[in-house]
Design an enzyme around this catalytic site. Sequence first.
Site, mmCIF file in Angstrom:
data_model
loop_
_atom_site.group_PDB
_atom_site.id
_atom_site.type_symbol
_atom_site.label_atom_id
_atom_site.label_comp_id
_atom_site.label_asym_id
_atom_site.label_seq_id
_atom_site.Cartn_x
_atom_site.Cartn_y
_atom_site.Cartn_z
ATOM 1 N N ARG A 1 0.839 -1.198 0.000
ATOM 2 C CA ARG A 1 0.000 0.000 0.000
ATOM 3 C C ARG A 1 0.867 1.239 0.000
ATOM 4 O O ARG A 1 2.017 1.214 0.410
ATOM 5 C CB ARG A 1 -0.910 0.016 1.234
ATOM 6 C CG ARG A 1 -2.061 -0.980 1.148
ATOM 7 C CD ARG A 1 -2.940 -0.901 2.395
ATOM 8 N NE ARG A 1 -3.440 0.445 2.583
ATOM 9 C CZ ARG A 1 -3.218 1.182 3.680
ATOM 10 N NH1 ARG A 1 -2.512 0.701 4.678
ATOM 11 N NH2 ARG A 1 -3.696 2.402 3.771
ATOM 12 N N LYS B 1 3.895 -6.320 11.622
ATOM 13 C CA LYS B 1 3.110 -6.682 10.428
ATOM 14 C C LYS B 1 3.241 -8.171 10.096
ATOM 15 O O LYS B 1 4.336 -8.685 9.890
ATOM 16 C CB LYS B 1 3.619 -5.856 9.250
ATOM 17 C CG LYS B 1 2.812 -6.028 7.999
ATOM 18 C CD LYS B 1 2.070 -4.790 7.673
ATOM 19 C CE LYS B 1 1.516 -4.842 6.268
ATOM 20 N NZ LYS B 1 0.932 -3.598 5.863
ATOM 21 N N ARG C 1 0.242 4.844 18.835
ATOM 22 C CA ARG C 1 1.075 5.339 19.927
ATOM 23 C C ARG C 1 0.878 4.389 21.091
ATOM 24 O O ARG C 1 -0.246 4.177 21.525
ATOM 25 C CB ARG C 1 0.626 6.730 20.347
ATOM 26 C CG ARG C 1 1.261 7.804 19.521
ATOM 27 C CD ARG C 1 0.897 9.157 20.069
ATOM 28 N NE ARG C 1 1.375 10.185 19.174
ATOM 29 C CZ ARG C 1 2.625 10.622 19.178
ATOM 30 N NH1 ARG C 1 3.491 10.129 20.024
ATOM 31 N NH2 ARG C 1 2.997 11.553 18.332
HETATM 32 C C1 BTN Z 1 0.469 -3.752 2.252
HETATM 33 O O1 BTN Z 1 1.272 -2.844 2.001
HETATM 34 O O2 BTN Z 1 0.122 -3.982 3.411
HETATM 35 C C2 BTN Z 1 -0.109 -4.585 1.160
HETATM 36 C C3 BTN Z 1 0.818 -5.683 0.727
HETATM 37 C C4 BTN Z 1 0.252 -6.551 -0.392
HETATM 38 C C5 BTN Z 1 1.269 -7.516 -0.908
HETATM 39 C C6 BTN Z 1 0.668 -8.500 -1.870
HETATM 40 S S1 BTN Z 1 1.743 -9.849 -2.210
HETATM 41 C C7 BTN Z 1 0.685 -10.377 -3.472
HETATM 42 C C8 BTN Z 1 0.245 -9.132 -4.212
HETATM 43 N N1 BTN Z 1 1.239 -8.749 -5.192
HETATM 44 C C9 BTN Z 1 1.792 -7.574 -4.907
HETATM 45 O O3 BTN Z 1 2.666 -7.030 -5.597
HETATM 46 N N2 BTN Z 1 1.273 -7.083 -3.788
HETATM 47 C C10 BTN Z 1 0.276 -7.955 -3.229
#
Ligand code: BTN
Length: 333
Positions: free
Chosen positions: A121, A186, A322
């Site tokens: 994201r 995460k 926080r």
């Molecule tokens: C985030 O930033 O939290 C979202 C991450 C999403 C990653 C997945 S892996 C499969 C799909 N292909 C990508 O390039 N991104 C999503």
Amino acid sequence: MSQGLALLRILADGRFHSGEQLGACLDISRAGVWKRLRALKARGFDIHSVRGRGHRLAQPVELLAVDRIRAALPESTRTRLASIEIHDELDSTSSTLLERAATLPSGTVCLAEAQRRGRGRQGRVWHSPCARNLYLSLLWRFPRGPEALGGLSLVVGLAVLQALADIGVGDAGIKWPNDILRDDAKLAGVLIELSGESGGASCVVIGIGINVDMAGGAEPVPVDQPWTDIVTATGSAVSRNLLAALVLQRLTTTLDRFQSDGLAAFLEAWRARDLLLDRQVVLHGARGKVSGIARGIDSDGALLLEQEGLIQRHHAGDISLRAASDGRREVAA
Ligand code: BTN
């Protein structure tokens, strides 16, 4: 199959394979075998080479396989999926589906062992080492326009949480809009991209990345935020094929329910897993930072942020938590 993965596929069983045998299987010279062994080591695989016995992986690896995923799917999910494709390595499973979206049917699934340009994201990079995690994208068509899809990214996060609980990680939670965290680190992420719309219908590509065994390799993990993985949570290896099947099962059920009942059907589940609820947070939005107390979501999926007694709705942004204990530690996940 890519060259490196062809070798990995042979070594995946964790047994010794002689250099001669490997060379013969791959139709390459002994020097070529060494070159590929070095390449696998550079990708973080721990390979033991013993004179007279050959080469083996320190830990067997279960590679993704369509038949294994299918075997773990209930009939009700199989009928919702058009096809499952698995790639050794590509730029991004989501980019691959987006490029072909116009011609692909709803329910097309794309998985990869590794992504060269995994996308997260807010334009972030999604670290995608080979055969360690799950990188899965699903193309899905909705009979209604994008305006009816508010909240979709939230319910997909809930589906991922369900799949994680199915595989033994029941203590993860969700940080608006769809970061899956455990112990404020995460564990998984969701990226929803609208591929197109026409005549009141829309097509989305749902990308899901789940950290399974990030630290298993020798590679340092280049992630600029606290992260965790399933192996840390469960203390044991899990089958990525089973995990993929569980994600697809929970996801298809969730998408069908979202289409018929909307976000309203998920508000209670959200509240139960909302990691931000009543916590002091900072929202990093297009217009800068806003601090406040998170008060859940509204019926459209907007974040409710209380500032000086007033509740404001926020539709986009990135949240830092926080820690209540010291008021200083910010965890941007
Ligand atoms: C985030 O930033 O939290 C979202 C991450 C999403 C990653 C997945 S892996 C499969 C799909 N292909 C990508 O390039 N991104 C999503």
